[in-house]
Write a protein that holds these residues in place. Structure first.
Motif, PDB file in Angstrom:
ATOM      1  N   TYR A  43      43.363  45.965  28.902  1.00 55.10           N
ATOM      2  CA  TYR A  43      43.191  44.945  27.868  1.00 55.10           C
ATOM      3  C   TYR A  43      42.527  45.587  26.664  1.00 55.10           C
ATOM      4  CZ  TYR A  43      41.579  40.829  25.337  1.00 55.10           C
ATOM      5  OH  TYR A  43      41.347  39.896  24.354  1.00 55.10           O
ATOM      6  N   SER A 101      42.795  41.875  33.240  1.00 51.25           N
ATOM      7  CA  SER A 101      43.072  41.043  32.068  1.00 51.25           C
ATOM      8  C   SER A 101      41.805  40.241  31.800  1.00 51.25           C
ATOM      9  CB  SER A 101      44.289  40.139  32.319  1.00 51.25           C
ATOM     10  OG  SER A 101      44.040  39.284  33.417  1.00 51.25           O
ATOM     11  N   ASP A 142      40.060  36.114  31.470  1.00 51.72           N
ATOM     12  CA  ASP A 142      40.294  34.707  31.783  1.00 51.72           C
ATOM     13  C   ASP A 142      40.070  33.865  30.528  1.00 51.72           C
ATOM     14  OD1 ASP A 142      37.554  34.594  31.466  1.00 51.72           O
ATOM     15  OD2 ASP A 142      37.120  34.316  33.599  1.00 51.72           O
ATOM     16  N   LYS A 189      43.850  38.396  42.560  1.00 55.39           N
ATOM     17  CA  LYS A 189      44.163  37.792  41.274  1.00 55.39           C
ATOM     18  C   LYS A 189      43.057  36.817  40.868  1.00 55.39           C
ATOM     19  CE  LYS A 189      47.755  35.234  38.791  1.00 55.39           C
ATOM     20  NZ  LYS A 189      49.091  34.592  38.857  1.00 55.39           N
ATOM     21  N   GLN A 249      44.020  41.420  37.911  1.00 55.95           N
ATOM     22  CA  GLN A 249      45.335  40.792  38.028  1.00 55.95           C
ATOM     23  C   GLN A 249      45.803  40.748  39.480  1.00 55.95           C
ATOM     24  OE1 GLN A 249      48.366  42.304  35.435  1.00 55.95           O
ATOM     25  NE2 GLN A 249      46.919  42.868  33.815  1.00 55.95           N
ATOM     26  N   SER A 250      45.328  41.697  40.267  1.00 52.49           N
ATOM     27  CA  SER A 250      45.725  41.800  41.669  1.00 52.49           C
ATOM     28  C   SER A 250      44.847  42.850  42.327  1.00 52.49           C
ATOM     29  CB  SER A 250      47.207  42.216  41.793  1.00 52.49           C
ATOM     30  OG  SER A 250      47.383  43.524  41.276  1.00 52.49           O
ATOM     31  N   TRP A 280      48.394  46.606  32.202  1.00 55.58           N
ATOM     32  CA  TRP A 280      47.363  46.756  33.227  1.00 55.58           C
ATOM     33  C   TRP A 280      45.961  46.895  32.634  1.00 55.58           C
ATOM     34  CZ3 TRP A 280      48.767  49.849  38.239  1.00 55.58           C
ATOM     35  CH2 TRP A 280      49.857  49.227  38.867  1.00 55.58           C
TER      36      TRP A 280
END
Length: 342
Positions: A258, A317, A319, A190, A327-328, A256
């Motif tokens: 963008y 995503s 920042d 993340k 995200q992970s 998931w």
């Protein structure tokens, strides 16, 4: 004019008629006379051949030890010379280990084992007497090899055979942990930024235009001192941007990507080749090894080829500065499907 009642001219010799002439049976010439070798008649020649066989088995032992020396005692550094030296020792060690055993056994059979030809009929083994006869045949074969009478050959052969498998065991052990566990986790986490491969420069969402493709690695991978290649092989992804209306995310994966930007593992789920071809018009990803084809608009579903699992998707995503971040980690193991567990 002859009798033509049977359809064959009576006076013709063109057709052989059964029963008219007795065909002479083919005579079995038997086995050729046996020619004795020098080792069969000269005890000194037999001893010399025995020493030669033992020498070849000894070469196998030395080759195995040479492999161990190169593997355990040559410490790799950043120089090509050290790597080349280790590769030479490993290669020569393995070659001598296998070659010594092979040539030793061949020379043993040609020079010392009985070479006379035997012809006998084959019968089914049914009675106890037949079984005992079979056991006696095996005992006779062992006796003919001379392994009981030649302890030098026996001992060197046992030593060579005992050591020969160890290089293979060491090399397989050095492959690392089971891929099912090793491929389940990568460097993605993340907040990890997506950076260009190989420069390591971060990517802003505005940098990814429609139809473009980026080869991406996780930020910090280039700073690794050890295991860099292994981590890169697992974590490398392809980043692309499509019209959002073309994407058909499944339930739970709506966020998931963008604004049409999506990231998928670059490792083909067939045998792990790098998926590096992107068809902009069809939105297909192709693996050049075995032509597996993945549809980017359907979460990289397999539409052609031997792969049987979609490419794993990396949730992304942006920042606060507009850079693309993960995200992970992947939600499933990357790589070939046969390593997948659970």
């Amino acid at each position: 004019m002859g009798d033509h009642s049977d359809g064959i001219p009576a006076g013709s010799d063109a057709v052989a008629r059964a029963g008219l002439n007795e065909v002479e049976k083919f005579q079995d010439p038997g086995l050729p006379p046996h020619r004795k070798r020098l080792a069969d008649t000269d005890p000194r020649a037999a001893q010399r051949a025995e020493r030669q066989v033992a020498f070849l088995f000894g070469i196998s032992v030395v080759g195995t030890l040479l492999f161990f020396f190169g593997y355990f005692f040559i410490r790799l550094d950043d120089t090509i010379a050290t790597l080349r030296l280790q590769n030479i020792l490993l290669g020569l060690g393995t070659a001598f280990a296998m070659l010594g055993i092979g040539t030793g056994i061949v020379h043993w059979a040609r020079a010392l084992m009985p070479d006379h030809e035997v012809s006998e009929e084959r019968h089914e083994l049914r009675s106890e007497a037949d079984r005992e006869a079979a056991v006696k045949i095996v005992d006779d074969i062992v006796e003919e090899t001379g392994i009981k009478r030649r302890p030098l050959i026996r001992n060197t052969l046992l030593g060579a055979v005992a050591l020969a498998p160890f290089p293979a065991i060491v090399m397989f052990r050095d492959l690392g942990p089971l891929p099912g566990n090793a491929l389940r986790h990568t460097m993605w986490d993340k907040g990890t930024r997506l950076v260009r491969d190989p420069t390591g420069t971060p990517i802003m969402a505005s940098d990814v235009t429609l139809g473009s493709v980026f080869h991406v690695i996780p930020d910090g991978l280039n700073d690794l001192k050890e295991g860099k290649l292994e981590e890169k092989a697992k974590a490398v992804v392809l980043l692309m941007r499509l019209e959002p209306s073309l994407l058909h995310p499944s339930k739970g994966r709506e966020d998931w990507g963008y604004e049409g930007i999506v990231a998928y593992s670059k490792i083909c789920t067939h045998v792990g080749c790098p998926v590096a071809l992107y068809e902009q018009q069809t939105h297909h990803l192709l693996c050049p090894c075995h032509q597996s084809t993945f549809d980017l608009t359907q979460e990289c579903k397999v539409i052609f080829g031997p792969a049987n699992r979609p490419l794993p998707q990396l949730p992304i995503s942006i920042d606060s500065e507009g850079y693309l971040v993960a995200q992970s980690d992947f939600h499933e193991p990357v790589g070939p499907s046969f390593w997948e567990r659970g």
